[in-house]
Design a protein around this motif. Structure first.
Motif, PDB file in Angstrom:
ATOM      1  N   ALA A 129      -9.692   0.823  -2.430  1.00 50.74           N
ATOM      2  CA  ALA A 129     -10.782   0.162  -1.443  1.00 50.74           C
ATOM      3  C   ALA A 129     -10.214  -1.323  -0.996  1.00 50.74           C
ATOM      4  CB  ALA A 129     -11.677  -0.053  -2.421  1.00 50.74           C
ATOM      5  N   GLU A 130      -9.245  -1.827  -1.538  1.00 52.15           N
ATOM      6  CA  GLU A 130      -8.710  -2.912  -0.987  1.00 52.15           C
ATOM      7  C   GLU A 130      -7.542  -2.774  -0.146  1.00 52.15           C
ATOM      8  OE1 GLU A 130      -8.230  -7.427  -0.244  1.00 52.15           O
ATOM      9  OE2 GLU A 130     -10.153  -6.300  -0.985  1.00 52.15           O
ATOM     10  N   GLY A 131      -6.639  -2.133  -0.711  1.00 47.72           N
ATOM     11  CA  GLY A 131      -5.283  -2.010  -0.074  1.00 47.72           C
ATOM     12  C   GLY A 131      -4.497  -3.266  -0.007  1.00 47.72           C
ATOM     13  N   GLY A 132      -3.640  -3.133   1.036  1.00 48.61           N
ATOM     14  CA  GLY A 132      -2.663  -4.203   1.551  1.00 48.61           C
ATOM     15  C   GLY A 132      -1.381  -4.235   1.091  1.00 48.61           C
ATOM     16  N   VAL A 255      -1.498   2.952   5.325  1.00 49.78           N
ATOM     17  CA  VAL A 255      -1.328   3.107   6.733  1.00 49.78           C
ATOM     18  C   VAL A 255      -2.293   2.282   7.523  1.00 49.78           C
ATOM     19  CG1 VAL A 255      -0.210   5.226   6.375  1.00 49.78           C
ATOM     20  CG2 VAL A 255      -2.508   5.367   6.685  1.00 49.78           C
ATOM     21  N   GLY A 256      -2.052   1.698   8.609  1.00 48.03           N
ATOM     22  CA  GLY A 256      -3.098   0.945   9.471  1.00 48.03           C
ATOM     23  C   GLY A 256      -3.563   1.790  10.558  1.00 48.03           C
ATOM     24  N   ASP A 257      -3.391   2.905  10.357  1.00 47.50           N
ATOM     25  CA  ASP A 257      -3.785   3.767  11.761  1.00 47.50           C
ATOM     26  C   ASP A 257      -4.767   4.905  11.342  1.00 47.50           C
ATOM     27  OD1 ASP A 257      -1.661   5.107  10.575  1.00 47.50           O
ATOM     28  OD2 ASP A 257      -0.377   5.526  12.454  1.00 47.50           O
ATOM     29  N   ILE A 258      -5.165   5.139  10.323  1.00 44.42           N
ATOM     30  CA  ILE A 258      -6.142   6.079   9.753  1.00 44.42           C
ATOM     31  C   ILE A 258      -7.655   5.346   9.373  1.00 44.42           C
ATOM     32  CG2 ILE A 258      -6.839   7.972   8.272  1.00 44.42           C
ATOM     33  CD1 ILE A 258      -3.813   8.216   8.043  1.00 44.42           C
ATOM     34  N   ARG A 259      -8.582   5.970   9.738  1.00 53.91           N
ATOM     35  CA  ARG A 259      -9.929   5.297   9.378  1.00 53.91           C
ATOM     36  C   ARG A 259     -10.791   6.824   8.856  1.00 53.91           C
ATOM     37  NH1 ARG A 259      -7.145   1.597   9.629  1.00 53.91           N
ATOM     38  NH2 ARG A 259      -7.794  -0.466  10.353  1.00 53.91           N
ATOM     39  N   PRO A 260     -11.626   6.636   8.068  1.00 47.64           N
ATOM     40  CA  PRO A 260     -12.123   5.357   7.280  1.00 47.64           C
ATOM     41  C   PRO A 260     -11.151   5.233   6.084  1.00 47.64           C
ATOM     42  CG  PRO A 260     -13.519   7.250   6.587  1.00 47.64           C
ATOM     43  CD  PRO A 260     -12.613   7.733   8.021  1.00 47.64           C
ATOM     44  N   GLN A 261     -11.433   4.236   5.184  1.00 48.23           N
ATOM     45  CA  GLN A 261     -10.549   3.727   4.057  1.00 48.23           C
ATOM     46  C   GLN A 261     -10.174   4.977   3.256  1.00 48.23           C
ATOM     47  OE1 GLN A 261      -9.484   0.639   4.229  1.00 48.23           O
ATOM     48  NE2 GLN A 261      -8.546   0.075   2.328  1.00 48.23           N
ATOM     49  N   HIS A 263      -9.227   7.972   3.664  1.00 51.98           N
ATOM     50  CA  HIS A 263      -8.593   8.944   4.196  1.00 51.98           C
ATOM     51  C   HIS A 263      -7.338   8.017   4.520  1.00 51.98           C
ATOM     52  CE1 HIS A 263     -10.693  12.359   5.280  1.00 51.98           C
ATOM     53  NE2 HIS A 263     -11.919  11.704   5.388  1.00 51.98           N
ATOM     54  N   ARG A 264      -7.187   6.928   4.321  1.00 52.52           N
ATOM     55  CA  ARG A 264      -5.782   6.035   4.614  1.00 52.52           C
ATOM     56  C   ARG A 264      -4.820   6.648   3.457  1.00 52.52           C
ATOM     57  NH1 ARG A 264      -7.014  -0.035   5.696  1.00 52.52           N
ATOM     58  NH2 ARG A 264      -4.760   0.049   6.278  1.00 52.52           N
ATOM     59  N   HIS A 265      -3.477   6.565   3.903  1.00 54.99           N
ATOM     60  CA  HIS A 265      -2.431   6.940   2.759  1.00 54.99           C
ATOM     61  C   HIS A 265      -2.048   5.721   2.501  1.00 54.99           C
ATOM     62  CE1 HIS A 265      -2.087  11.109   5.475  1.00 54.99           C
ATOM     63  NE2 HIS A 265      -3.131  10.894   4.979  1.00 54.99           N
ATOM     64  N   ARG A 266      -1.567   5.978   1.212  1.00 53.13           N
ATOM     65  CA  ARG A 266      -0.649   4.985   0.630  1.00 53.13           C
ATOM     66  C   ARG A 266       0.817   5.170   1.315  1.00 53.13           C
ATOM     67  NH1 ARG A 266       0.549   3.487  -5.699  1.00 53.13           N
ATOM     68  NH2 ARG A 266       2.757   2.775  -5.515  1.00 53.13           N
ATOM     69  N   ILE A 267       1.466   4.045   1.549  1.00 50.72           N
ATOM     70  CA  ILE A 267       2.888   4.150   2.139  1.00 50.72           C
ATOM     71  C   ILE A 267       4.086   3.789   1.287  1.00 50.72           C
ATOM     72  CG2 ILE A 267       4.188   3.329   3.791  1.00 50.72           C
ATOM     73  CD1 ILE A 267       1.842   2.364   5.426  1.00 50.72           C
ATOM     74  N   ASP A 268       5.052   4.900   1.060  1.00 49.24           N
ATOM     75  CA  ASP A 268       6.194   4.487   0.458  1.00 49.24           C
ATOM     76  C   ASP A 268       7.118   3.870   1.582  1.00 49.24           C
ATOM     77  OD1 ASP A 268       8.691   4.529  -0.978  1.00 49.24           O
ATOM     78  OD2 ASP A 268       9.312   6.474   0.066  1.00 49.24           O
ATOM     79  N   THR A 269       7.481   2.463   1.318  1.00 50.55           N
ATOM     80  CA  THR A 269       8.429   1.942   2.405  1.00 50.55           C
ATOM     81  C   THR A 269       9.677   2.687   2.432  1.00 50.55           C
ATOM     82  OG1 THR A 269       7.415  -0.234   1.597  1.00 50.55           O
ATOM     83  CG2 THR A 269       9.604  -0.184   2.942  1.00 50.55           C
ATOM     84  N   ARG A 299       2.603  -6.483  15.114  1.00 52.37           N
ATOM     85  CA  ARG A 299       1.594  -6.421  15.983  1.00 52.37           C
ATOM     86  C   ARG A 299       0.115  -5.801  15.263  1.00 52.37           C
ATOM     87  NH1 ARG A 299       0.753  -7.274  21.806  1.00 52.37           N
ATOM     88  NH2 ARG A 299       2.730  -8.240  22.820  1.00 52.37           N
ATOM     89  N   ALA A 300       0.700  -4.546  14.534  1.00 60.25           N
ATOM     90  CA  ALA A 300      -0.524  -3.816  14.056  1.00 60.25           C
ATOM     91  C   ALA A 300      -0.222  -3.484  12.582  1.00 60.25           C
ATOM     92  CB  ALA A 300      -0.518  -2.546  14.797  1.00 60.25           C
ATOM     93  N   ALA A 301       0.723  -3.152  12.191  1.00 60.34           N
ATOM     94  CA  ALA A 301       0.639  -2.639  10.684  1.00 60.34           C
ATOM     95  C   ALA A 301       0.660  -4.073   9.774  1.00 60.34           C
ATOM     96  CB  ALA A 301       2.057  -2.083  10.353  1.00 60.34           C
ATOM     97  N   TYR A 302       1.171  -5.023  10.289  1.00 57.86           N
ATOM     98  CA  TYR A 302       0.861  -6.302   9.259  1.00 57.86           C
ATOM     99  C   TYR A 302      -0.528  -6.593   9.062  1.00 57.86           C
ATOM    100  CZ  TYR A 302       5.644  -8.354   8.575  1.00 57.86           C
ATOM    101  OH  TYR A 302       7.094  -8.613   8.221  1.00 57.86           O
ATOM    102  N   PHE A 303      -1.415  -6.131   9.996  1.00 62.99           N
ATOM    103  CA  PHE A 303      -2.726  -6.497  10.210  1.00 62.99           C
ATOM    104  C   PHE A 303      -3.635  -5.227   9.820  1.00 62.99           C
ATOM    105  CE2 PHE A 303      -0.534  -9.939  11.974  1.00 62.99           C
ATOM    106  CZ  PHE A 303      -0.813 -10.992  11.310  1.00 62.99           C
ATOM    107  N   ASP A 304      -3.292  -4.438   9.168  1.00 64.29           N
ATOM    108  CA  ASP A 304      -4.072  -3.044   9.125  1.00 64.29           C
ATOM    109  C   ASP A 304      -4.774  -2.613  10.413  1.00 64.29           C
ATOM    110  OD1 ASP A 304      -3.595  -3.163   6.298  1.00 64.29           O
ATOM    111  OD2 ASP A 304      -5.753  -3.913   5.887  1.00 64.29           O
ATOM    112  N   GLY A 305      -3.834  -2.454  11.578  1.00 63.32           N
ATOM    113  CA  GLY A 305      -4.130  -2.067  12.709  1.00 63.32           C
ATOM    114  C   GLY A 305      -5.329  -2.678  13.412  1.00 63.32           C
ATOM    115  N   ASP A 306      -5.909  -3.812  13.019  1.00 65.83           N
ATOM    116  CA  ASP A 306      -6.748  -4.496  13.465  1.00 65.83           C
ATOM    117  C   ASP A 306      -6.578  -5.780  14.331  1.00 65.83           C
ATOM    118  OD1 ASP A 306      -9.120  -5.894  14.078  1.00 65.83           O
ATOM    119  OD2 ASP A 306     -10.160  -5.308  12.046  1.00 65.83           O
ATOM    120  N   PRO A 307      -6.500  -5.822  15.783  1.00 62.18           N
ATOM    121  CA  PRO A 307      -5.940  -6.938  16.546  1.00 62.18           C
ATOM    122  C   PRO A 307      -6.944  -7.989  16.590  1.00 62.18           C
ATOM    123  CG  PRO A 307      -6.761  -5.150  17.922  1.00 62.18           C
ATOM    124  CD  PRO A 307      -6.686  -4.543  16.424  1.00 62.18           C
TER     125      PRO A 307
END
Length: 462
Positions: A129-132, A255-261, A263-269, A299-307
């Protein structure tokens, strides 16, 4: 107030309260934007610290239910700098089940009987729910030691044990100077030592690109604003805080490019090794160049895709014609680790390989169908593929993550794969053995126990 005015006033007040209660009970409407409510930072930190133990216990219980997390190193099998590989299938089966019995079933049978192994469902973020961004402790400690920069989150710690993660610090191999071997000299490259290590090895553009990769920039959880997740105001996060030494330390994010929360995938670096031979970037984004990927991350992934949030917290807009180009030029130098048993074509040299490894190669290119997507010499086809894993299970929510269709996923290179646990795009597969069992079910190949063992032996040589 007389009786004639008192009752209408009371009635109006009652109606307002009722409307207020009804409004408060309404579920939040879906929104594409981060819902930030300005609160006192001290109160937020105290509340989230208080919730931390319960959140981490929930994630720990999930991991224990799914996996055998014990430290069981494989005999004689190590990563490039000597860290032992973990062996064995770690995904737990229900009592009475077997992998062979599952493999004999159709996807429809497995779904109808709810037999899909728990460890093969998508893995949630430690607090979905928090992510990051969230870093392993060894990365936090070394960055703090070298650069006096703290990547600790007050609300959450990393969830997977160190023995299941990549070796740290990872070696760095350069396509331009293979004669030098590990140019990191066993050190974590940071803003403190990058110049000392690489002056005289890189050209000026590449050195500047590396500088930009080790310098921190503001990020969603690590910044100078009050809605950060670091106890003290933070300078931010560097690219190499996740892609440590141009490889990976298994740091995670959403991932920053999926909504809502949910549905967002955990990312393996992913590792940055071998980006010079890749044509797609991001596990699902299909960005077409490493320059696109570099710019997108800042520009995007660092901020969850929210400019909007990015502007508030201090977005670092890189200059495409020089800074992005310099960073990408260095990234394109990062080579795969040496694979002494492989020939120039990416296949095993029969004079150097063992019998089990050669048998595993036959499975890889034959019955196992692995080479359908993972083609030599780098073992990627540079395409996206939809595995349709949702054939095997019914949708369910797991610790805030909705397990449903993942969609198309990039074919990551398998060169050097032994250095990059855990596996799949969201860390759900802890070992190569788990990965073989997963694809044996998904591809319906029905490999024997010996074929699976040989296939793992081959993968360790890539």
């Amino acid at each position: 107030m007389n009786r004639s005015t008192q009752f209408p006033a009371i009635a109006s007040l009652t109606l307002l309260c009722a409307l207020g209660s009804a409004h408060a009970a309404e579920p939040a409407r879906p929104t594409s934007y981060t819902n930030v409510i300005e609160e006192d930072f001290g109160a937020v930190m105290a509340r989230m610290k208080g919730q931390k133990a319960q959140i981490e216990q929930r994630q720990s219980a999930l991991l224990q239910e799914r996996y055998d997390l014990s430290n069981r190193p494989a005999s004689g099998a190590t990563m490039s700098r000597g860290k032992p590989l973990q062996e064995g299938v770690r995904v737990k089966l229900r009592s009475g089940q077997s992998w062979d019995a599952l493999a004999a079933m159709t996807p429809e049978e497995i779904k109808a009987r709810d037999l899909w192994p728990a460890g093969f469902y998508p893995l949630p973020h430690p607090n979905h729910a928090e992510g990051g961004m969230l870093f392993p402790k060894f990365q936090i400690d070394e960055v703090n030691k070298q650069a006096r920069r703290d990547l600790t989150r007050f609300d959450l710690d990393f969830d997977l044990p160190d023995h299941l993660l990549p070796e740290f610090p990872a070696p760095i191999y350069l396509t331009t100077r293979p004669d030098l071997g590990d140019v990191s000299k066993g050190k974590l490259v940071t803003s403190d030592n990058y110049y000392e290590l690489f002056n005289g090895v890189l050209n000026p553009k590449q050195l500047e690109g590396l500088r930009l990769l080790v310098v921190p920039f503001p990020q969603q959880q690590f910044n100078l604003t009050a809605d950060r997740r670091s106890e003290r105001p933070s300078l931010g996060v560097a690219c190499f805080d996740c892609h440590a030494n141009g490889h990976t330390n298994a740091a995670t994010h959403l991932v920053g490019d999926i909504r809502p929360q949910e549905h967002r995938h955990r990312i393996d670096t992913p590792s940055l090794r071998g980006v010079n031979v890749q044509r797609l970037f991001g596990s699902q984004r299909a960005l077409k160049t490493v320059e696109d990927f570099t710019e997108f991350e800042q520009r995007a992934a660092y901020f969850d895709g929210d400019p909007v949030i990015a502007t508030k917290k201090g977005v670092n807009i890189l200059e495409r014609g020089s800074q992005v180009h310099f960073m990408a030029e260095f990234e394109a130098l990062l080579d795969f680790p040496p694979a002494p048993k492989l020939g120039w074509d990416g296949r095993l040299d029969p004079k150097k390989a063992g019998e089990a490894e050669l048998r595993g190669q036959e499975v890889f290119f034959g019955k196992g169908r692995c080479s359908t997507c993972h083609t030599p010499p780098y073992y990627t086809d540079n395409l996206m593929h939809n595995l349709q894993v949702e054939r095997f299970f019914k949708e369910k929510t797991i610790n805030g993550r909705l397990a449903s269709a993942d969609g198309p996923i990039k074919t990551f290179p398998l060169r050097g794969i032994k250095d990059s646990p855990p596996y799949l795009h969201d860390d759900r597969l802890l070992t190569l053995d788990d990965t073989v069992e997963f694809f044996n079910l998904v591809l319906e190949t029905r490999l024997s126990a010996d074929e699976k063992k040989d296939l793992v032996a081959f993968l360790r040589q890539l």
